[in-house]
Design an enzyme around this catalytic site. Structure first.
Site, PDB file in Angstrom:
ATOM      1  N   GLY A  69      -6.436   0.876   6.424  1.00 11.70           N
ATOM      2  CA  GLY A  69      -7.364   2.000   6.459  1.00 11.70           C
ATOM      3  C   GLY A  69      -6.807   3.239   7.134  1.00 11.70           C
ATOM      4  N   THR A 235       8.659  -0.732  -0.363  1.00 12.55           N
ATOM      5  CA  THR A 235       8.584  -1.994  -1.108  1.00 12.55           C
ATOM      6  C   THR A 235       7.182  -2.595  -1.008  1.00 12.55           C
ATOM      7  OG1 THR A 235      10.919  -2.446  -0.685  1.00 12.55           O
ATOM      8  CG2 THR A 235       9.545  -4.322  -1.301  1.00 12.55           C
ATOM      9  N   CYS A 323      -9.965  -0.307  18.231  1.00 11.64           N
ATOM     10  CA  CYS A 323      -8.900   0.700  18.296  1.00 11.64           C
ATOM     11  C   CYS A 323      -8.985   1.564  19.553  1.00 11.64           C
ATOM     12  CB  CYS A 323      -8.956   1.594  17.058  1.00 11.64           C
ATOM     13  SG  CYS A 323      -8.725   0.703  15.508  1.00 11.64           S
TER      14      CYS A 323
END
Length: 378
Positions: A69, A235, A323
């Protein structure tokens, strides 16, 4: 252990883990290589892209895989504002966004862009009148989170989209907490970009996606190779992408049943806490709220102490966003809905999941009653 912090992360679904396993050992080819072994990985990535697109009823070419996100939010804001800077240098957001949006807006300000942060009411919802008044001739983008990660408030997405469309402004939503939990209507909401993160809907960590409406002109955020149609280098995380798609498929298929169950348990828990513990009250909206989210203020105690005591009882809850857990500052979300510093430091977030049981919540309720009483006695 009783895990009641599903807004922070969810356990990976067994089906998602099983889908990932072959791509760690037997089918480990690089999806960008031209030989058959690599092509099998490419096929898995594109199948996953179609699965995600189907959950949103959009085109597979409009789904771009990211690391989660935070990257998706950064990409949506930075790339859009830079790409459309000749049209304007102003964007609108809210005071209760996740730091992935808020700190990106801080970065954009340093680059000379202007950002208007809309206030919210006691429920955590923005005013449509204030939103419309904030739009200027040079406004390029509106970014409003669909559902808040701390108080679970769901915005009026349809009304926001209608305003954006009427004024010819792009609309991005951080749907990290909403995707897989509540229905999302890309077309009805007039959404141009949407961010999601796998580990919030029972997929693996380190994987997410950004929906970008076809024809949208944005720059790359990460430069390098030509992966993701040349718009996001690196990748491909094939196991993560495969697991995320399986988790998305399951979450969206079970959404209605899961939401009804979580909401029932949530409402019972809110009632028992607010009637059984003196001074406890719900923060945010009850009617416009994620099914499994409770944010409760226990007046007169330190939430951080309560979280630690609950942990000793084997119960995992949080005092806010994961967070921002190390920050000494009160939650910007709780301050925005009108709480004082003392009240903000007295709130805990309880977020339910698919496997949460009534017995677990009853045990948690008893522990809360006992521990709050202990903390208030000092």
């Amino acid at each position: 252990m009783i895990y009641l912090d599903h807004a922070a992360t969810t356990p990976i679904a067994p089906e998602a883990r099983a889908a990932m396993e072959p791509y760690y050992n037997r089918r480990y080819g690089n999806a960008s290589t031209p030989y058959e072994f690599g092509k099998k990985s490419r096929e898995a990535v594109e199948t996953a892209r179609c699965t995600i697109a189907d959950t949103l009823q959009v085109q597979p070419s409009e789904i771009y895989f990211t690391s989660g996100g935070t990257e998706s939010d950064n990409w949506a804001l930075k790339a859009t504002m830079e790409a459309y800077s000749s049209y304007g240098r102003h964007m609108i957001t809210t005071k209760i966004e996740h730091h992935a949006i808020g700190n990106t807006c801080g970065y954009l300000r340093k680059k000379g862009f202007e950002v208007t942060e809309l206030p919210v009411d006691r429920d955590g919802r923005i005013s449509m009148e204030q939103l419309e008044r904030a739009i200027r001739p040079d406004t390029v983008l509106i970014s409003v989170m669909c559902a808040n990660n701390e108080i679970g408030t769901i915005q009026d997405m349809k009304a926001i989209g209608e305003i954006a469309k009427r004024h010819g402004v792009l609309f991005h939503t951080d749907a990290v907490q909403a995707y897989g939990q509540i229905p999302i209507d890309i077309e009805g909401w007039n959404v141009h970009m949407l961010s999601a993160s796998s580990h919030k809907f029972y997929g693996p960590k380190g994987c997410g996606f950004l929906y970008m409406k076809q024809g949208l002109r944005t720059e790359s955020l990460i430069h390098g190779g030509a992966q993701e149609s040349g718009r996001r280098a690196g990748t491909e995380n094939v196991p993560g992408i495969v697991g995320m798609a399986k988790a998305a498929e399951i979450s969206c298929a079970r959404m209605e049943e899961t939401a009804a169950r979580e909401q029932y348990l949530r409402d019972r828990m809110i009632h028992h806490i607010c009637t059984g513990i003196p001074g406890a009250y719900l923060v945010g909206s009850l009617t416009h709220r994620l099914p499994g989210n409770l944010n409760i203020c226990f007046q007169g105690i330190e939430a951080s102490n309560l979280v630690l005591l609950l942990d000793e009882e084997g119960i995992c809850v949080s005092a806010g966003s994961a967070c921002n857990s190390a920050s000494p500052e009160p939650s910007h979300v709780l301050k925005a809905v009108g709480l004082s510093d003392a009240q903000a430091f007295s709130c805990i977030r309880i977020t339910l999941g698919r496997e949460t049981t009534a017995a677990e919540l009853q045990y948690t309720l008893m522990a809360l009653k006992r521990l709050v009483k202990i903390l208030k006695k000092g």
